[in-house]
Enzyme design. Structure first.
Site, PDB file in Angstrom:
ATOM      1  N   GLY A  72      28.716  44.390  43.898  1.00 56.52           N
ATOM      2  CA  GLY A  72      27.830  45.032  44.867  1.00 56.52           C
ATOM      3  C   GLY A  72      28.267  46.460  45.162  1.00 56.52           C
ATOM      4  O   GLY A  72      27.441  47.381  45.274  1.00 56.52           O
ATOM      5  N   THR A  73      29.568  46.666  45.263  1.00 52.29           N
ATOM      6  CA  THR A  73      30.084  48.003  45.590  1.00 52.29           C
ATOM      7  C   THR A  73      29.680  49.011  44.514  1.00 52.29           C
ATOM      8  O   THR A  73      29.195  50.106  44.822  1.00 52.29           O
ATOM      9  CB  THR A  73      31.623  47.951  45.717  1.00 52.29           C
ATOM     10  OG1 THR A  73      31.956  47.003  46.742  1.00 52.29           O
ATOM     11  CG2 THR A  73      32.206  49.302  46.063  1.00 52.29           C
ATOM     12  N   ASN A 152      25.900  41.718  56.694  1.00 57.41           N
ATOM     13  CA  ASN A 152      26.951  40.751  56.378  1.00 57.41           C
ATOM     14  C   ASN A 152      27.648  40.177  57.603  1.00 57.41           C
ATOM     15  O   ASN A 152      28.160  39.074  57.593  1.00 57.41           O
ATOM     16  CB  ASN A 152      27.987  41.384  55.445  1.00 57.41           C
ATOM     17  CG  ASN A 152      28.364  42.789  55.818  1.00 57.41           C
ATOM     18  OD1 ASN A 152      27.499  43.645  56.036  1.00 57.41           O
ATOM     19  ND2 ASN A 152      29.646  43.066  55.925  1.00 57.41           N
ATOM     20  N   HIS A 202      29.504  37.140  43.356  1.00 56.66           N
ATOM     21  CA  HIS A 202      30.427  36.229  44.050  1.00 56.66           C
ATOM     22  C   HIS A 202      29.918  35.773  45.420  1.00 56.66           C
ATOM     23  O   HIS A 202      30.553  34.951  46.078  1.00 56.66           O
ATOM     24  CB  HIS A 202      31.837  36.840  44.151  1.00 56.66           C
ATOM     25  CG  HIS A 202      32.000  37.929  45.162  1.00 56.66           C
ATOM     26  ND1 HIS A 202      32.582  37.715  46.395  1.00 56.66           N
ATOM     27  CD2 HIS A 202      31.697  39.241  45.135  1.00 56.66           C
ATOM     28  CE1 HIS A 202      32.634  38.855  47.059  1.00 56.66           C
ATOM     29  NE2 HIS A 202      32.090  39.798  46.317  1.00 56.66           N
ATOM     30  N   THR A 238      32.076  47.794  27.338  1.00 55.30           N
ATOM     31  CA  THR A 238      31.732  46.519  26.690  1.00 55.30           C
ATOM     32  C   THR A 238      31.349  45.495  27.749  1.00 55.30           C
ATOM     33  O   THR A 238      32.045  45.342  28.756  1.00 55.30           O
ATOM     34  CB  THR A 238      32.936  46.021  25.856  1.00 55.30           C
ATOM     35  OG1 THR A 238      33.222  47.017  24.884  1.00 55.30           O
ATOM     36  CG2 THR A 238      32.636  44.696  25.179  1.00 55.30           C
ATOM     37  N   CYS A 326      35.394  42.133  54.567  1.00 52.48           N
ATOM     38  CA  CYS A 326      35.763  43.057  53.498  1.00 52.48           C
ATOM     39  C   CYS A 326      36.759  44.088  53.996  1.00 52.48           C
ATOM     40  O   CYS A 326      37.508  44.648  53.237  1.00 52.48           O
ATOM     41  CB  CYS A 326      34.535  43.784  52.972  1.00 52.48           C
ATOM     42  SG  CYS A 326      33.199  42.680  52.639  1.00 52.48           S
TER      43      CYS A 326
END
Ligand code: PLP
Length: 388
Positions: A72-73, A152, A202, A238, A326
């Site tokens: 998300g960041t 959040n 997540h 990748t 967070c």
């Protein structure tokens, strides 16, 4: 101590075993680089594209509008910094809100240092942005509005459709940080007419370090990461095939199970909300009591520190958050609660309960059993409780 009762699903979720099963073959049998030319590499590429379809379906986007990131960041930074870089000749003004996640706020502060002008819209006492405020603050130099979908810490769900319409009336792009909304409530980028959106794996029972950046096909922004031109040049490197496959499976499960989850979880949250306020004197709910994510509850318990309660609950095998998980390494009171107008000391006494897949009514019973005596004990040694 082992965690027996987990009430911190907004911080992160355990990976669903069905997601892990789906990922396993891509560590071993099909570990190949999706950009290589042999058949096995083609299988890895196919898995990536299937996951892209699943991620797209969850938010009703087209697969070509989905870009995989490391969370998300990163998606938030890509939306904000990528737009700023692309449109800097057009304007230097960005509008956001005071209750955004640091992934948005810090990206904006960085741009501020580089000469961009940022407007931080206030919220009301329940955490809602006033659409009239947005309208008033858009000007000729505004290039982006970035306002989160669901908060959040307190779960407030913004009136996104209305906010997006206002931005579009003035021809301004709209990005939303939907990390807490996607997978919990239906999010439809076409219906909302969203230009950009971020979500994270997540928070929806997928692996950590994976995210999605959605961009409406016709919206053009600059990349943050340069290299071999992966993800159509927007995010080189990748592909994390195992992570992408896991995210895809998590998205598929979220879409299939979201409605049932809400039916099961909402009554548990509502019962906790009512019982905590009734049994603990001088406690109150932060944010709206009704109009918010069905899994989230934030309460302030006056005259004690949230961290002390957390430490004692930890001793009972319970995991919760105070302020924002967070950034709970910081001892500053939550910027979200301060934005609602809370006094510093009340913001310090906050607890966030966020429920998820594995919570039961019995978990709520146990929390309601242990929390009131812990509060009583802490208050008995609190000088503030004595003097009140
Ligand atoms: N935005 C919101 C609203 C969040 O709650 C979080 C994580 O807590 C993030 C962004 C960051 O997402 P990630 O942990 O995937 O980088």
């Amino acid at each position: 101590m082992e965690i027996k009762y987990y009430f911190d699903y907004n911080a992160t979720t355990p990976t669903d075993p069905r997601v892990v099963d789906e990922m396993m073959p891509y560590f071993f049998e099909t570990f190949h680089n999706p950009s290589s030319f042999y058949r096995k590499a083609g299988e890895a590429r196919h898995a990536v594209e299937q996951a892209r379809e699943k991620a797209a379906k969850l938010i009703n986007a087209e697969p070509r509008e989905i870009f995989f990131t490391a969370g998300g960041t990163e998606s938030d930074n890509l939306a904000i910094q990528g737009t700023a870089s692309k449109l800097k000749e057009k304007g230097n003004h960005i509008i956001t809100s005071t209750i955004e996640h640091p992934a948005v706020l810090e990206a904006c502060k960085f741009l501020e240092k580089k000469g961009f002008e940022i407007t931080y819209l206030p919220v009301d006492k329940n955490g809602f942005v006033n659409p009239g405020d947005l309208k008033k603050n858009i000007k000729d130099t505004t290039i982006l509005v970035t306002i989160m979908h669901a908060n959040n810490e307190i779960g407030t769900i913004q009136p996104l459709k209305q906010l997006i319409e206002i931005a579009h009336e003035k021809g301004v792009f709209f990005h939303t940080d939907a990390v807490q909304a996607v997978g919990k409530i239906p999010v439809d980028v076409k219906d909302l007419d969203l230009d950009m959106l971020s979500f994270s794996s997540h928070k929806i029972y997928g692996p950590k370090g994976m995210g999605v950046f959605y961009k409406k096909h016709k919206v053009k922004i600059d990349p943050l990461i340069f290299g071999g031109g992966h993800e159509k040049g927007l995010r080189s490197g990748t592909e994390n095939v195992t992570g992408i496959v896991g995210l895809g499976k998590a998205a598929e499960l979220a879409l299939a199970e979201m409605e049932e989850e809400e039916k099961r979880i909402r009554p548990i949250r509502d019962r906790l909300q009512k019982a905590i306020i009734e049994t603990i004197p001088e406690s109150f709910v932060n944010g709206d009591t009704e109009d918010k994510l069905y899994n989230t509850l934030n309460v302030s318990i006056k005259y004690i520190e949230g961290e002390s309660i957390l430490a004692m609950l930890d001793g009972e095998g319970m995991a919760l958050s105070s302020g924002s998980a967070c950034s709970s390494k910081s001892l500053d009171p939550s910027h979200v609660l301060l934005a609602l107008g809370l006094k510093h000391e009340d913001a310090h006494g906050s607890l966030r309960i966020s429920l998820g897949k594995y919570n039961t009514e019995e978990d709520a019973d146990r929390l309601l059993e242990v929390l009131p005596p812990i509060v009583e004990r802490l208050r008995s040694i609190s000088p503030f409780w004595d003097k009140k």
